[in-house]
Write an enzyme that holds these catalytic residues in place. Structure first.
Site, PDB file in Angstrom:
ATOM      1  N   ASN A 228       0.829  -1.210   0.000  1.00 19.64           N
ATOM      2  CA  ASN A 228       0.000   0.000   0.000  1.00 19.64           C
ATOM      3  C   ASN A 228       0.863   1.260   0.000  1.00 19.64           C
ATOM      4  OD1 ASN A 228      -2.710  -1.131   0.098  1.00 19.64           O
ATOM      5  ND2 ASN A 228      -2.166  -1.832   2.146  1.00 19.64           N
TER       6      ASN A 228
ATOM      7  N   ASP B   4       8.770   5.931   8.170  1.00 18.64           N
ATOM      8  CA  ASP B   4       8.020   5.370   9.274  1.00 18.64           C
ATOM      9  C   ASP B   4       6.923   6.369   9.576  1.00 18.64           C
ATOM     10  OD1 ASP B   4       7.506   3.229  11.022  1.00 18.64           O
ATOM     11  OD2 ASP B   4       8.381   4.315  12.701  1.00 18.64           O
TER      12      ASP B   4
ATOM     13  N   TYR C 264      -5.060   3.105  10.075  1.00 16.57           N
ATOM     14  CA  TYR C 264      -6.086   3.810  10.850  1.00 16.57           C
ATOM     15  C   TYR C 264      -6.976   4.706   9.982  1.00 16.57           C
ATOM     16  CZ  TYR C 264      -3.327   2.363  14.924  1.00 16.57           C
ATOM     17  OH  TYR C 264      -2.660   1.630  15.877  1.00 16.57           O
ATOM     18  N   ASP C 265      -6.835   4.632   8.657  1.00 20.33           N
ATOM     19  CA  ASP C 265      -7.591   5.511   7.757  1.00 20.33           C
ATOM     20  C   ASP C 265      -9.098   5.546   8.032  1.00 20.33           C
ATOM     21  OD1 ASP C 265      -5.213   6.194   6.551  1.00 20.33           O
ATOM     22  OD2 ASP C 265      -5.636   5.184   4.649  1.00 20.33           O
TER      23      ASP C 265
ATOM     24  N   LYS D  21      -6.238  11.698  -1.034  1.00 19.03           N
ATOM     25  CA  LYS D  21      -5.510  11.466   0.218  1.00 19.03           C
ATOM     26  C   LYS D  21      -4.067  11.952   0.089  1.00 19.03           C
ATOM     27  CE  LYS D  21      -3.871   7.799   3.237  1.00 19.03           C
ATOM     28  NZ  LYS D  21      -3.700   6.359   3.394  1.00 19.03           N
TER      29      LYS D  21
ATOM     30  N   ARG E 184       1.991  11.402   4.650  1.00 25.67           N
ATOM     31  CA  ARG E 184       2.949  10.765   3.746  1.00 25.67           C
ATOM     32  C   ARG E 184       3.089  11.584   2.468  1.00 25.67           C
ATOM     33  NH1 ARG E 184       1.060   6.140   3.979  1.00 25.67           N
ATOM     34  NH2 ARG E 184       2.331   5.557   5.759  1.00 25.67           N
TER      35      ARG E 184
END
Length: 191
Positions: free
Chosen positions: A11, A68, A150-151, A171, A177
Protein backbone atom coordinates in the site's frame (compact mmCIF):
# COMPACT_ATOMS: atom_id res chain seq x y z
CA UNK A 1 17.46 8.03 -10.98
CA UNK A 2 16.89 4.72 -9.18
CA UNK A 3 16.16 4.55 -5.48
CA UNK A 4 15.22 1.68 -3.24
CA UNK A 5 12.18 2.29 -1.07
CA UNK A 6 12.88 0.21 2.04
CA UNK A 7 9.40 -1.19 2.49
CA UNK A 8 7.46 -4.40 1.98
CA UNK A 9 4.15 -2.58 2.46
CA UNK A 10 2.47 -2.75 -0.96
CA UNK A 11 0.00 0.00 0.00
CA UNK A 12 2.80 2.43 0.88
CA UNK A 13 4.78 1.51 -2.25
CA UNK A 14 1.73 2.17 -4.43
CA UNK A 15 1.00 5.50 -2.71
CA UNK A 16 4.56 6.71 -3.12
CA UNK A 17 4.98 5.52 -6.73
CA UNK A 18 1.82 7.49 -7.62
CA UNK A 19 3.46 10.69 -6.37
CA UNK A 20 6.84 10.40 -8.07
CA UNK A 21 7.79 11.76 -11.48
CA UNK A 22 8.74 9.26 -14.19
CA UNK A 23 12.38 10.33 -13.86
CA UNK A 24 12.60 8.59 -10.47
CA UNK A 25 12.37 4.79 -10.56
CA UNK A 26 11.50 3.08 -7.31
CA UNK A 27 12.73 -0.40 -6.47
CA UNK A 28 11.04 -2.29 -3.65
CA UNK A 29 12.81 -4.54 -1.18
CA UNK A 30 11.48 -7.48 -3.18
CA UNK A 31 13.07 -6.03 -6.34
CA UNK A 32 16.53 -6.12 -4.72
CA UNK A 33 16.08 -9.57 -3.16
CA UNK A 34 15.57 -8.36 0.40
CA UNK A 35 12.83 -10.56 1.82
CA UNK A 36 13.31 -9.90 5.50
CA UNK A 37 11.43 -7.59 7.81
CA UNK A 38 13.96 -4.94 8.74
CA UNK A 39 13.87 -4.53 12.53
CA UNK A 40 12.14 -1.37 13.75
CA UNK A 41 13.60 -1.13 17.23
CA UNK A 42 14.01 2.65 17.64
CA UNK A 43 11.82 4.52 20.09
CA UNK A 44 11.00 7.32 17.63
CA UNK A 45 9.45 7.49 14.17
CA UNK A 46 12.58 9.24 12.90
CA UNK A 47 14.76 6.54 14.40
CA UNK A 48 12.89 3.71 12.69
CA UNK A 49 13.05 5.43 9.31
CA UNK A 50 16.82 5.82 9.73
CA UNK A 51 17.30 2.21 10.87
CA UNK A 52 15.60 0.91 7.72
CA UNK A 53 17.42 3.25 5.31
CA UNK A 54 20.78 2.52 6.96
CA UNK A 55 20.16 -1.24 6.78
CA UNK A 56 19.65 -1.14 3.00
CA UNK A 57 22.61 1.16 2.39
CA UNK A 58 24.91 -0.96 4.59
CA UNK A 59 23.83 -4.43 3.39
CA UNK A 60 22.90 -3.76 -0.25
CA UNK A 61 24.77 -0.56 -1.13
CA UNK A 62 21.81 1.18 -2.78
CA UNK A 63 20.83 4.81 -2.44
CA UNK A 64 17.52 4.47 -0.69
CA UNK A 65 14.85 5.96 1.43
CA UNK A 66 12.66 4.57 4.17
CA UNK A 67 9.69 5.94 5.99
CA UNK A 68 8.02 5.37 9.27
CA UNK A 69 4.64 6.69 10.23
CA UNK A 70 2.57 6.87 13.33
CA UNK A 71 -0.74 8.04 14.65
CA UNK A 72 -0.27 10.37 17.61
CA UNK A 73 -3.36 10.83 19.80
CA UNK A 74 -3.38 13.84 22.11
CA UNK A 75 -5.42 12.17 24.87
CA UNK A 76 -2.92 9.30 24.93
CA UNK A 77 0.16 11.55 25.19
CA UNK A 78 1.10 10.79 21.59
CA UNK A 79 0.44 7.05 21.66
CA UNK A 80 0.33 4.79 19.77
CA UNK A 81 3.02 6.82 17.89
CA UNK A 82 6.06 4.74 16.95
CA UNK A 83 4.11 1.60 17.98
CA UNK A 84 1.12 2.31 15.71
CA UNK A 85 1.51 -0.80 13.54
CA UNK A 86 1.93 -3.04 16.60
CA UNK A 87 -0.48 -1.24 18.94
CA UNK A 88 -2.65 -4.34 19.49
CA UNK A 89 0.19 -6.86 19.14
CA UNK A 90 3.06 -8.10 17.01
CA UNK A 91 0.76 -9.51 14.30
CA UNK A 92 0.23 -5.94 13.03
CA UNK A 93 -3.53 -6.25 12.46
CA UNK A 94 -5.21 -3.04 11.24
CA UNK A 95 -8.59 -4.18 12.58
CA UNK A 96 -7.19 -5.11 16.00
CA UNK A 97 -5.30 -1.79 16.23
CA UNK A 98 -8.42 0.20 15.33
CA UNK A 99 -10.59 -1.73 17.79
CA UNK A 100 -8.09 -1.25 20.61
CA UNK A 101 -7.82 2.49 19.93
CA UNK A 102 -11.60 2.97 19.72
CA UNK A 103 -12.04 1.02 22.95
CA UNK A 104 -9.32 3.05 24.70
CA UNK A 105 -10.93 6.33 23.60
CA UNK A 106 -14.51 5.18 24.27
CA UNK A 107 -15.17 7.72 27.05
CA UNK A 108 -12.67 10.34 25.83
CA UNK A 109 -13.99 13.72 24.62
CA UNK A 110 -10.63 14.97 23.31
CA UNK A 111 -10.25 13.12 20.01
CA UNK A 112 -7.49 15.30 18.52
CA UNK A 113 -4.75 13.38 16.75
CA UNK A 114 -2.23 13.65 13.97
CA UNK A 115 -0.59 11.36 11.50
CA UNK A 116 3.16 11.83 11.18
CA UNK A 117 5.51 10.45 8.53
CA UNK A 118 9.27 10.79 8.51
CA UNK A 119 11.28 9.82 5.44
CA UNK A 120 15.00 9.16 5.78
CA UNK A 121 16.95 9.43 2.51
CA UNK A 122 20.44 7.97 2.20
CA UNK A 123 21.82 9.48 -0.98
CA UNK A 124 25.50 8.98 -1.78
CA UNK A 125 27.16 9.70 1.57
CA UNK A 126 24.54 12.02 3.04
CA UNK A 127 21.40 11.49 5.11
CA UNK A 128 18.35 13.76 4.82
CA UNK A 129 15.02 13.77 6.68
CA UNK A 130 11.60 14.92 5.46
CA UNK A 131 8.60 15.18 7.78
CA UNK A 132 4.89 15.43 7.02
CA UNK A 133 2.15 15.94 9.62
CA UNK A 134 -1.63 16.16 9.20
CA UNK A 135 -3.87 17.14 12.12
CA UNK A 136 -7.32 15.71 12.61
CA UNK A 137 -9.71 13.82 14.84
CA UNK A 138 -10.38 10.18 15.72
CA UNK A 139 -13.91 9.13 14.79
CA UNK A 140 -16.07 7.00 17.10
CA UNK A 141 -16.49 4.26 14.49
CA UNK A 142 -15.03 3.16 11.17
CA UNK A 143 -16.11 4.97 8.04
CA UNK A 144 -15.08 3.94 4.51
CA UNK A 145 -13.28 1.05 2.87
CA UNK A 146 -10.32 2.67 1.07
CA UNK A 147 -6.81 3.14 2.45
CA UNK A 148 -5.20 1.09 5.19
CA UNK A 149 -4.12 1.29 8.82
CA UNK A 150 -6.09 3.81 10.85
CA UNK A 151 -7.59 5.51 7.76
CA UNK A 152 -11.21 4.45 8.56
CA UNK A 153 -11.18 6.31 11.90
CA UNK A 154 -9.15 9.42 11.01
CA UNK A 155 -10.68 12.57 9.57
CA UNK A 156 -8.32 15.44 8.72
CA UNK A 157 -9.11 18.92 10.00
CA UNK A 158 -11.30 20.75 7.49
CA UNK A 159 -12.68 17.54 5.98
CA UNK A 160 -15.93 15.72 6.59
CA UNK A 161 -14.84 12.25 5.44
CA UNK A 162 -12.30 9.79 6.79
CA UNK A 163 -9.11 8.94 4.91
CA UNK A 164 -10.84 5.64 4.04
CA UNK A 165 -13.66 7.52 2.27
CA UNK A 166 -11.49 9.44 -0.18
CA UNK A 167 -9.52 8.15 -3.17
CA UNK A 168 -5.76 7.77 -3.18
CA UNK A 169 -5.11 10.96 -5.16
CA UNK A 170 -7.20 13.07 -2.78
CA UNK A 171 -5.51 11.47 0.22
CA UNK A 172 -2.01 11.98 -1.21
CA UNK A 173 -2.78 15.66 -1.77
CA UNK A 174 -3.23 16.30 1.97
CA UNK A 175 -1.81 13.35 3.91
CA UNK A 176 1.24 13.17 6.14
CA UNK A 177 2.95 10.77 3.75
CA UNK A 178 2.01 12.93 0.76
CA UNK A 179 3.59 15.98 2.42
CA UNK A 180 6.81 14.13 3.25
CA UNK A 181 7.02 12.60 -0.25
CA UNK A 182 6.58 16.03 -1.89
CA UNK A 183 9.50 17.33 0.19
CA UNK A 184 11.57 14.29 -0.91
CA UNK A 185 10.67 14.79 -4.59
CA UNK A 186 11.42 18.53 -4.45
CA UNK A 187 14.80 17.78 -2.91
CA UNK A 188 15.65 15.12 -5.53
CA UNK A 189 14.58 17.34 -8.43
CA UNK A 190 16.67 20.26 -7.15
CA UNK A 191 19.81 18.11 -6.93
Amino acid sequence: MKLVFASNNKNKIKEIKNQLPDTIEILSLEDIGCNIDIPETADTIEGNAKLKADFIKRHYGYDCFADDSGLEVDALDGAPGVYSARYAGEEKSDDANINKLLDTLKEEKNRKANFKTVICLNLHTETHFFTGIIDGQILKECQGTEGFGYDPIFVADGMDRSFAEINTDAKNAISHRGKAVRQLVDFLLEG
